[in-house]
Design a protein around this motif. Structure first.
Motif, PDB file in Angstrom:
ATOM      1  N   ARG A   1       1.822   7.242  -6.439  1.00 43.47           N
ATOM      2  CA  ARG A   1       0.735   7.236  -7.607  1.00 43.47           C
ATOM      3  C   ARG A   1       0.956   8.802  -6.791  1.00 43.47           C
ATOM      4  O   ARG A   1      -0.375   9.817  -7.673  1.00 43.47           O
ATOM      5  N   ASP A   2       1.110   9.313  -5.244  1.00 43.11           N
ATOM      6  CA  ASP A   2       1.409  10.874  -5.170  1.00 43.11           C
ATOM      7  C   ASP A   2       2.468  11.007  -5.611  1.00 43.11           C
ATOM      8  O   ASP A   2       2.836  12.670  -4.869  1.00 43.11           O
TER       9      ASP A   2
ATOM     10  N   GLN B   1      -7.108  -0.050   1.680  1.00 43.33           N
ATOM     11  CA  GLN B   1      -5.826   0.787   1.966  1.00 43.33           C
ATOM     12  C   GLN B   1      -6.185   1.455   0.482  1.00 43.33           C
ATOM     13  O   GLN B   1      -5.642   2.453   0.266  1.00 43.33           O
ATOM     14  N   LEU B   2      -6.321   0.763  -0.937  1.00 43.90           N
ATOM     15  CA  LEU B   2      -5.878   1.057  -2.296  1.00 43.90           C
ATOM     16  C   LEU B   2      -7.122   1.695  -2.037  1.00 43.90           C
ATOM     17  O   LEU B   2      -6.814   2.694  -3.049  1.00 43.90           O
TER      18      LEU B   2
ATOM     19  N   ASN C   1       0.839   3.544  -3.154  1.00 43.32           N
ATOM     20  CA  ASN C   1       0.019   4.743  -2.487  1.00 43.32           C
ATOM     21  C   ASN C   1       1.895   5.603  -2.751  1.00 43.32           C
ATOM     22  O   ASN C   1       1.299   7.291  -3.805  1.00 43.32           O
ATOM     23  N   ASP C   2       3.330   5.890  -2.760  1.00 43.16           N
ATOM     24  CA  ASP C   2       4.066   7.228  -2.814  1.00 43.16           C
ATOM     25  C   ASP C   2       4.028   7.257  -4.844  1.00 43.16           C
ATOM     26  O   ASP C   2       4.873   8.526  -5.003  1.00 43.16           O
TER      27      ASP C   2
ATOM     28  N   LYS D   1      -9.331   8.400   1.453  1.00 41.17           N
ATOM     29  CA  LYS D   1      -8.398   9.253   2.293  1.00 41.17           C
ATOM     30  C   LYS D   1      -9.166  10.968   2.219  1.00 41.17           C
ATOM     31  O   LYS D   1      -8.973  11.787   3.161  1.00 41.17           O
TER      32      LYS D   1
ATOM     33  N   VAL E   1       1.112  -1.334   0.119  1.00 41.41           N
ATOM     34  CA  VAL E   1       0.074   0.117   0.305  1.00 41.41           C
ATOM     35  C   VAL E   1       0.568   1.172   0.218  1.00 41.41           C
ATOM     36  O   VAL E   1       0.628   2.022  -0.659  1.00 41.41           O
ATOM     37  N   TYR E   2       1.747   1.536   1.161  1.00 39.04           N
ATOM     38  CA  TYR E   2       2.924   2.181   1.038  1.00 39.04           C
ATOM     39  C   TYR E   2       3.872   2.527  -0.364  1.00 39.04           C
ATOM     40  O   TYR E   2       3.775   3.605  -0.740  1.00 39.04           O
TER      41      TYR E   2
ATOM     42  N   CYS F   1      -6.545   5.279  -0.582  1.00 41.86           N
ATOM     43  CA  CYS F   1      -5.117   5.765  -1.096  1.00 41.86           C
ATOM     44  C   CYS F   1      -6.290   6.703  -2.231  1.00 41.86           C
ATOM     45  O   CYS F   1      -5.442   7.601  -2.340  1.00 41.86           O
TER      46      CYS F   1
END
Length: 331
Positions: free
Chosen positions: A100-101, A160-161, A97-98, A168, A93-94, A164
């Motif tokens: 994507r962002d 969690q995805l 997420n990173d 959120k 997930v991390y 993200c």
């Protein structure tokens, strides 16, 4: 003035002038060290996996500990596996997420140092490793643990995805999802050992997690008050008063749930030398009150740092663990 003097390689450099000033000589590029790209990539992947956050996955021992099965043969073999699988899912997930962002993180004063945003880990690599972990962890759980654990991990990843990607940014839902992530960790250990989860366990764990999550959001909101550029856009929609209400409510329900467990009719207060189950309420309430000090100050932004760095809280936690262990063992 003097004319430029030739160098050995045919280029020319400027000699000192009459005023003593020198023009700066460009430094030649350093030769890359052998193995640096791969080593840097691996270190970047590890940093992106947030090793400091792995302590959260220790919640997988909560249900077996509550049932007095923590040191059984099945627990000693399966719980480390479940811990590793949850760590792999969280890392997936991390990474995603990173990746994507990455563009947004590059414009942030602190997040720009994250390995993906800084270019240490290429975005495609982050997506690839994160996707591989997201597929392999539930598959390994189905093969090595149980189908129920695999289903739980799959649900955790999906939740969690979705968090993200969009959830959120949804008011209140973000608190619920983060809290549910903690609750899933606590439930995973019970599912791995086929231990039924009591209502008091679920209430205390769930609202205890909500207490810490809301305190974290409250601390972030307090620290960014009056400043531009919120680290989380949703924080501008919360008020500190509302977040304070949430963590105070959650703390109260968690304490109530724990006390009802400690005082329930099934527990004999005269078992053993002392009523450890009832005495453990004191340590539990003190721990909540001590953590609330940091929440009230707005310094509970990193729960793991609060728990590990405050000596008084660590001492209270150890006393509670000892009493709780004696209560579960019926000593």
């Amino acid at each position: 003035m003097t004319e430029a003097a030739p160098m050995a390689n045919g280029t020319r450099t400027q000699e000192p002038t009459l005023l003593g000033a020198r023009t700066p000589r460009p430094r030649p590029p350093e030769a890359p060290r052998a193995g640096t790209p791969l080593g840097g990539l691996l270190r970047g992947l590890l940093r992106t996996a947030r090793p400091k956050q792995w302590v959260k996955n220790l919640l997988v021992v909560a249900a077996p500990a509550a049932a007095g099965e923590l040191f059984s043969r099945a627990a000693l073999t399966r719980l480390p596996l479940v811990f590793a699988l949850f760590t792999a899912c969280a890392a997936a997930v991390y990474l995603i997420n990173d990746a994507r962002d990455a563009d947004a993180d590059r414009a942030h004063p602190t997040k720009r140092h994250r390995p993906v945003a800084a270019g240490q880990v290429p975005v495609p690599v982050a997506y690839a490793v994160g996707g591989a972990l997201a597929v392999l962890a539930p598959a390994a759980a189905a093969w090595l643990a149980s189908p129920s654990v695999a289903a739980l991990l799959t649900a955790y990843l999906g939740m969690q995805l979705a968090y993200c990607v969009s959830l959120k940014h949804v008011l209140v839902v973000d608190l619920v999802i983060v809290t549910t992530g903690f609750l899933m960790r606590a439930a995973a250990g019970g599912l791995a050992l086929s231990i039924p989860l009591s209502r008091w366990f679920l209430i205390t764990t769930g609202f205890g997690a909500l207490f810490m999550v809301a305190a974290k959001r409250y601390s972030e909101a307090v620290q960014m008050a009056g400043k531009g550029g919120a680290t989380r856009a949703l924080l501008t929609e919360y008020t500190t008063g509302y977040l304070r209400f949430v963590w105070q409510l959650a703390a109260g329900v968690a304490v109530l749930g724990y006390c009802l467990w400690a005082l329930e009719a099934g527990g004999d207060p005269h078992t053993g030398l002392l009523p450890w189950r009832q005495l453990s309420m004191v340590a539990f309430i003190l721990a909540i009150l001590r953590y609330a000090v940091f929440a009230d100050r707005g310094t509970a932004g990193e729960p793991e740092e609060v728990v590990l760095r405050d000596r008084a809280l660590v001492l209270i936690g150890l006393v509670w663990l000892a009493m709780y262990g004696l209560a579960v063992a019926d000593w």
